[in-house]
Design a protein around this motif. Structure first.
Motif, PDB file in Angstrom:
ATOM      1  N   PRO A  15     -21.606  59.880 -48.255  1.00 12.55           N
ATOM      2  CA  PRO A  15     -20.656  58.764 -48.363  1.00 12.55           C
ATOM      3  C   PRO A  15     -21.327  57.396 -48.377  1.00 12.55           C
ATOM      4  CG  PRO A  15     -20.595  59.726 -46.166  1.00 12.55           C
ATOM      5  CD  PRO A  15     -21.470  60.616 -46.993  1.00 12.55           C
ATOM      6  N   LEU A  16     -22.596  57.328 -47.999  1.00 15.72           N
ATOM      7  CA  LEU A  16     -23.266  56.026 -47.969  1.00 15.72           C
ATOM      8  C   LEU A  16     -24.247  55.846 -49.114  1.00 15.72           C
ATOM      9  CD1 LEU A  16     -24.066  55.791 -44.153  1.00 15.72           C
ATOM     10  CD2 LEU A  16     -22.076  54.949 -45.361  1.00 15.72           C
ATOM     11  N   ALA A  17     -24.468  56.912 -49.901  1.00 14.67           N
ATOM     12  CA  ALA A  17     -25.575  56.892 -50.862  1.00 14.67           C
ATOM     13  C   ALA A  17     -25.406  55.828 -51.945  1.00 14.67           C
ATOM     14  CB  ALA A  17     -25.728  58.263 -51.498  1.00 14.67           C
ATOM     15  N   SER A  18     -24.145  55.520 -52.315  1.00 17.96           N
ATOM     16  CA  SER A  18     -23.968  54.569 -53.411  1.00 17.96           C
ATOM     17  C   SER A  18     -23.855  53.129 -52.907  1.00 17.96           C
ATOM     18  CB  SER A  18     -22.726  54.940 -54.221  1.00 17.96           C
ATOM     19  OG  SER A  18     -21.595  54.932 -53.393  1.00 17.96           O
ATOM     20  N   LEU A  19     -24.103  52.916 -51.616  1.00 16.57           N
ATOM     21  CA  LEU A  19     -23.954  51.574 -51.054  1.00 16.57           C
ATOM     22  C   LEU A  19     -25.317  50.951 -50.773  1.00 16.57           C
ATOM     23  CD1 LEU A  19     -21.222  52.383 -48.389  1.00 16.57           C
ATOM     24  CD2 LEU A  19     -20.879  51.668 -50.739  1.00 16.57           C
ATOM     25  N   ASP A  20     -25.404  49.625 -50.911  1.00 18.55           N
ATOM     26  CA  ASP A  20     -26.661  48.971 -50.555  1.00 18.55           C
ATOM     27  C   ASP A  20     -26.708  48.790 -49.032  1.00 18.55           C
ATOM     28  OD1 ASP A  20     -25.307  46.598 -49.828  1.00 18.55           O
ATOM     29  OD2 ASP A  20     -25.257  45.992 -51.924  1.00 18.55           O
ATOM     30  N   ALA A  21     -27.859  48.333 -48.530  1.00 16.18           N
ATOM     31  CA  ALA A  21     -28.098  48.351 -47.086  1.00 16.18           C
ATOM     32  C   ALA A  21     -27.001  47.620 -46.306  1.00 16.18           C
ATOM     33  CB  ALA A  21     -29.460  47.744 -46.784  1.00 16.18           C
ATOM     34  N   SER A  22     -26.570  46.462 -46.809  1.00 16.56           N
ATOM     35  CA  SER A  22     -25.604  45.706 -46.008  1.00 16.56           C
ATOM     36  C   SER A  22     -24.223  46.371 -46.048  1.00 16.56           C
ATOM     37  CB  SER A  22     -25.522  44.264 -46.488  1.00 16.56           C
ATOM     38  OG  SER A  22     -25.010  44.224 -47.800  1.00 16.56           O
ATOM     39  N   ARG A  23     -23.920  47.033 -47.188  1.00 14.74           N
ATOM     40  CA  ARG A  23     -22.650  47.757 -47.261  1.00 14.74           C
ATOM     41  C   ARG A  23     -22.682  48.991 -46.362  1.00 14.74           C
ATOM     42  NH1 ARG A  23     -20.264  43.716 -48.460  1.00 14.74           N
ATOM     43  NH2 ARG A  23     -20.419  42.864 -50.552  1.00 14.74           N
ATOM     44  N   LYS A  24     -23.860  49.607 -46.279  1.00 15.90           N
ATOM     45  CA  LYS A  24     -24.013  50.770 -45.396  1.00 15.90           C
ATOM     46  C   LYS A  24     -23.641  50.393 -43.975  1.00 15.90           C
ATOM     47  CE  LYS A  24     -27.311  53.785 -47.564  1.00 15.90           C
ATOM     48  NZ  LYS A  24     -28.479  53.565 -48.325  1.00 15.90           N
ATOM     49  N   SER A  25     -24.114  49.218 -43.562  1.00 17.42           N
ATOM     50  CA  SER A  25     -23.852  48.842 -42.177  1.00 17.42           C
ATOM     51  C   SER A  25     -22.379  48.499 -41.954  1.00 17.42           C
ATOM     52  CB  SER A  25     -24.744  47.667 -41.773  1.00 17.42           C
ATOM     53  OG  SER A  25     -24.486  46.575 -42.612  1.00 17.42           O
ATOM     54  N   GLU A  26     -21.616  48.335 -43.054  1.00 19.26           N
ATOM     55  CA  GLU A  26     -20.163  48.159 -42.912  1.00 19.26           C
ATOM     56  C   GLU A  26     -19.493  49.477 -42.559  1.00 19.26           C
ATOM     57  OE1 GLU A  26     -18.432  46.781 -46.519  1.00 19.26           O
ATOM     58  OE2 GLU A  26     -19.233  44.766 -46.347  1.00 19.26           O
ATOM     59  N   VAL A  27     -20.159  50.593 -42.883  1.00 13.02           N
ATOM     60  CA  VAL A  27     -19.508  51.900 -42.740  1.00 13.02           C
ATOM     61  C   VAL A  27     -20.080  52.705 -41.580  1.00 13.02           C
ATOM     62  CG1 VAL A  27     -18.866  54.016 -43.931  1.00 13.02           C
ATOM     63  CG2 VAL A  27     -19.165  51.919 -45.235  1.00 13.02           C
ATOM     64  N   LEU A  28     -21.425  52.618 -41.402  1.00 12.35           N
ATOM     65  CA  LEU A  28     -22.103  53.484 -40.439  1.00 12.35           C
ATOM     66  C   LEU A  28     -21.485  53.453 -39.039  1.00 12.35           C
ATOM     67  CD1 LEU A  28     -24.367  55.482 -40.678  1.00 12.35           C
ATOM     68  CD2 LEU A  28     -25.972  53.721 -39.991  1.00 12.35           C
ATOM     69  N   PRO A  29     -21.200  52.270 -38.475  1.00 10.69           N
ATOM     70  CA  PRO A  29     -20.638  52.288 -37.128  1.00 10.69           C
ATOM     71  C   PRO A  29     -19.318  53.044 -37.060  1.00 10.69           C
ATOM     72  CG  PRO A  29     -20.837  50.029 -37.972  1.00 10.69           C
ATOM     73  CD  PRO A  29     -21.466  50.921 -38.957  1.00 10.69           C
ATOM     74  N   PHE A  30     -18.529  52.941 -38.132  1.00 10.65           N
ATOM     75  CA  PHE A  30     -17.240  53.631 -38.120  1.00 10.65           C
ATOM     76  C   PHE A  30     -17.430  55.140 -38.232  1.00 10.65           C
ATOM     77  CE2 PHE A  30     -16.386  49.348 -39.628  1.00 10.65           C
ATOM     78  CZ  PHE A  30     -15.414  48.959 -38.733  1.00 10.65           C
ATOM     79  N   LEU A  31     -18.419  55.526 -39.053  1.00  9.09           N
ATOM     80  CA  LEU A  31     -18.745  56.949 -39.175  1.00  9.09           C
ATOM     81  C   LEU A  31     -19.163  57.505 -37.825  1.00  9.09           C
ATOM     82  CD1 LEU A  31     -20.856  57.475 -42.420  1.00  9.09           C
ATOM     83  CD2 LEU A  31     -18.628  58.427 -41.856  1.00  9.09           C
ATOM     84  N   PHE A  59     -15.719  61.670 -50.911  1.00 10.25           N
ATOM     85  CA  PHE A  59     -16.653  61.776 -52.021  1.00 10.25           C
ATOM     86  C   PHE A  59     -17.653  60.631 -51.986  1.00 10.25           C
ATOM     87  CE2 PHE A  59     -12.753  63.871 -53.215  1.00 10.25           C
ATOM     88  CZ  PHE A  59     -13.175  65.049 -53.813  1.00 10.25           C
ATOM     89  N   GLN A  60     -18.776  60.861 -52.631  1.00  8.62           N
ATOM     90  CA  GLN A  60     -19.836  59.847 -52.667  1.00  8.62           C
ATOM     91  C   GLN A  60     -19.306  58.525 -53.222  1.00  8.62           C
ATOM     92  OE1 GLN A  60     -23.434  61.249 -54.445  1.00  8.62           O
ATOM     93  NE2 GLN A  60     -24.244  59.215 -54.734  1.00  8.62           N
ATOM     94  N   GLU A  61     -18.507  58.627 -54.292  1.00 10.13           N
ATOM     95  CA  GLU A  61     -18.054  57.405 -54.954  1.00 10.13           C
ATOM     96  C   GLU A  61     -16.620  57.030 -54.547  1.00 10.13           C
ATOM     97  OE1 GLU A  61     -17.520  60.845 -57.830  1.00 10.13           O
ATOM     98  OE2 GLU A  61     -18.478  60.349 -55.968  1.00 10.13           O
ATOM     99  N   GLY A  62     -16.176  57.540 -53.401  1.00  3.72           N
ATOM    100  CA  GLY A  62     -14.886  57.128 -52.857  1.00  3.72           C
ATOM    101  C   GLY A  62     -13.684  57.791 -53.504  1.00  3.72           C
ATOM    102  N   ARG A  63     -13.585  57.632 -54.815  1.00  5.11           N
ATOM    103  CA  ARG A  63     -12.481  58.211 -55.581  1.00  5.11           C
ATOM    104  C   ARG A  63     -11.113  57.775 -55.057  1.00  5.11           C
ATOM    105  NH1 ARG A  63     -14.288  64.365 -57.276  1.00  5.11           N
ATOM    106  NH2 ARG A  63     -16.394  63.843 -57.838  1.00  5.11           N
ATOM    107  N   LEU A  64     -10.968  56.490 -54.794  1.00  9.51           N
ATOM    108  CA  LEU A  64      -9.644  55.983 -54.450  1.00  9.51           C
ATOM    109  C   LEU A  64      -8.804  55.930 -55.715  1.00  9.51           C
ATOM    110  CD1 LEU A  64     -10.548  53.105 -51.996  1.00  9.51           C
ATOM    111  CD2 LEU A  64      -9.821  55.419 -51.470  1.00  9.51           C
TER     112      LEU A  64
END
Lengths: 369, 234
Positions: free
Chosen positions: A161-177, A84-89
């Motif tokens: 999945p990246l829409a609610s993240l700021d640019a630096s947080r996006k780069s925490e996820v994008l490589p894994f995606l 989900f966009q907001e993770g929903r953990l």
């Protein structure tokens, strides 16, 4: 057999969704459109969270929903992984318990991916004992992806999945995606309204507008359609071209890329020769010349032919070029009439090296190795 | 004239009050959570009626509720009579009846608190659990119930406090029997009626205040602990 085969109608107040498409293979299919186009509704229908008024949904030949046959599997029986966009953990559980939630419900023989594999793939081993409240947005999304993967889904659905993240947080996820489609054989449906994410992650694209599917094809083909350009706005879109690294010129700090129309020169990219690379060129960054220009700063002078000329939403002329692959150029009506451009005319397309956007996907992948 | 020395009668009424309230709350837990869940999650005709019935004890004069209980649950009552014939169990004129009266009176407070937390819960978490393969029952016990814990806790404390103070329904349903149904408020009432009972009454008032404060502090502590675990802050 199609990975996903869907034909559904759903109306809700003023909003009408009427979508039909099929996709195959195990790559990443982006569902692209403005907010409100019905993208999320569509994947909620696939996941079983929204019941369509009519139609059918099939995944790998299994019927999940069919209004005529009266079939409607509940979400828990569909084996869809949903990020989900907001993770929903689950806030009351540790990261480890979150990850194991779906996996524990699955009999051992049906688990296609191991806990250790997922933890390694997403780089989350240091987060296992923490609670959701103490994680950054990017870390939460990685755990959410892991949780969905561990339920061994037949299809992975990702809703921005990246829409609610700021640019630096996006780069925490994008490589894994970006690693997912390469290392796993689970097909991914990826909802987004970001051109960059499409360029970096997707193989195919479903273009949606106002509840309708208006195109489905490879990224390279869909991005050259005028519907895509009008959805992404004046500066956004651009033609996507698949290339491979031909050579590096370290002295001049430039890299040469091979593509169906010849060679594209771009600023130096540090990846090995022959690596595939996807680039994007915005229509407004493409100039047109009738004769071969000499003494120009344009590094890329590409021979081509005008396939089609049309006026876009902003009153500019959109020139569809064939340079061995499709390329778009946006010019003013004045420029168009000064050069007396017509369909079928042979021209030169001029592209500055610095206006070629490089897809991050493969670069990041290569860096990992 | 000793404010700290409790008479056996006062100790008895305190012990009885705690006992009756504990059972009133324990008995409310399962039906209360169930009805709160139904009201918060299920759409069905008659929902407003159920909501109204649950809330009746909150708005009716307690004596009326007590009288209803007598008619329905007394030994010759419609349900109570049948229950006595079949099982030999009776609420009438015993601490069990006092617990029932206290439970019924506190029920709406408990249901309201739980329902509020169910309604404010992020339904998306339940959806996420469904997509991970959990059926409705499992989602309820692993997601819904743990996440509504703060509401259940609040409801429990409220219901407990309400049960401690219950007077009207108790006295009309099970009367004022020393050692059996004479809870703290009834003992207080009895003392006020007697000449020279003022000191005893005052002592009972202090006890009531101390017990209520203690309950609130425990609930506050537990709620903070919970918030700390879930959100990492106090």
């Amino acid at each position: 057999m199609n990975t996903l085969d869907i034909t559904v109608a759903k109306s809700n107040g003023n909003f009408n969704l009427k979508a039909s498409f099929a996709c195959e293979g195990s790559g990443v299919t982006a569902i692209f459109g403005r907010s409100g186009a019905g993208k999320t509704t569509l994947i909620n229908i696939i996941a079983g969270l929204i019941r369509p008024d009519s139609g059918s949904v099939m995944v790998n030949g299994h019927i999940l929903f069919d209004s005529q046959k009266g079939v409607n599997l509940p979400p828990e029986k569909r084996r869809m992984g949903y990020v989900f966009q907001e993770g929903r953990l689950f806030p009351h559980l540790s990261m480890k318990a979150n990850l194991l939630y779906g996996m524990k419900l699955l009999p051992k023989p049906e688990r296609v991916i191991s806990f250790d594999q997922v933890v390694e793939l997403l780089g989350i081993s240091h987060l296992l004992s923490r609670r959701p409240a103490t994680l950054s947005g990017g870390e939460k999304q990685r755990v959410a992806i892991g949780r969905a993967l561990l339920s061994s889904p037949s299809l992975l659905l990702m809703d921005e999945p990246l829409a609610s993240l700021d640019a630096s947080r996006k780069s925490e996820v994008l490589p894994f995606l970006a690693r997912l489609p390469r290392e796993l054989s689970i097909p991914i449906i990826y909802v987004t309204h970001s051109v960059d994410e499409v360029l970096n992650l997707a193989d195919n694209m479903v273009l949606m507008d106002s509840g309708r599917v208006i195109a489905i094809d490879t990224i390279e083909t869909v991005t050259t359609r005028s519907e895509f350009q009008s959805l992404t706005g004046r500066g956004g879109g651009g033609s996507v071209i698949s290339t491979a690294v031909l050579s590096h010129d370290k002295k001049k700090k430039s890299t040469h890329l091979r593509f169906p129309g010849g060679i594209l020169k771009v600023p130096f990219v540090d990846i090995p020769i022959d690596s595939p690379l996807r680039v994007r060129i915005a229509p407004r960054d493409v100039a047109i010349a009738l004769e071969l220009p000499i003494k120009t700063s344009y590094q890329n002078i590409l021979e081509g032919r005008i396939e089609k000329i049309e006026q876009d939403n902003w009153g500019f002329m959109m020139i569809h070029l064939d340079i061995g692959c499709p390329l778009l150029a946006r010019i003013t009506p004045a420029a168009c009439s000064d050069l007396s451009l017509t369909e079928g005319k042979d021209v030169f397309a001029l592209v500055k090296s610095v206006s070629v956007s490089i897809g991050k996907r493969l670069i990041l992948n290569e860096l990992k190795k | 004239m000793d404010l700290l020395h409790l008479t056996p009668l006062e100790i008895e009424s305190l012990r009885l009050s705690l006992w009756v309230s504990t059972w009133a709350v324990l008995g409310s837990l399962v039906p209360g959570i169930f009805i709160a869940w139904v009201l918060a999650r299920v759409r069905f005709p008659g929902r407003a009626l159920l909501d109204g019935i649950v809330h009746l004890p909150l708005v009716l004069p307690p004596v009326v509720t007590g009288y209803f209980l007598l008619v329905l649950m007394g030994r010759h009552g419609m349900i109570g009579g049948w229950l006595y014939d079949v099982t030999g169990f009776s609420f009438a004129f015993s601490w069990r009846g006092a617990a029932l009266a206290a439970g019924v009176m506190a029920f709406p407070l408990f249901v309201r608190a739980v329902r509020l937390s169910l309604e404010s819960m992020d339904r998306g978490l339940e959806e996420a659990a469904h997509t991970l393969g959990a059926g409705r029952t499992r989602v309820f016990f692993t997601i819904t119930l743990p996440l509504s814990f703060p509401g259940i806790l609040t409801g429990t404390i409220l219901a407990f406090a309400r049960s401690l103070g219950e007077f009207g329904a108790t006295i009309s349903f099970v009367s004022n029997i020393p050692g059996e149904t004479r809870t703290l408020p009834l003992a207080l009432y009895t003392l006020i009626q007697q000449p020279g009972g003022e000191v005893g009454a005052f002592r009972l008032c202090i006890i009531a205040v101390v017990v209520a404060l203690f309950a609130l502090m425990i609930s506050d502590f537990l709620a903070r602990r919970r918030i700390f675990l879930m959100h990492g802050e106090k």
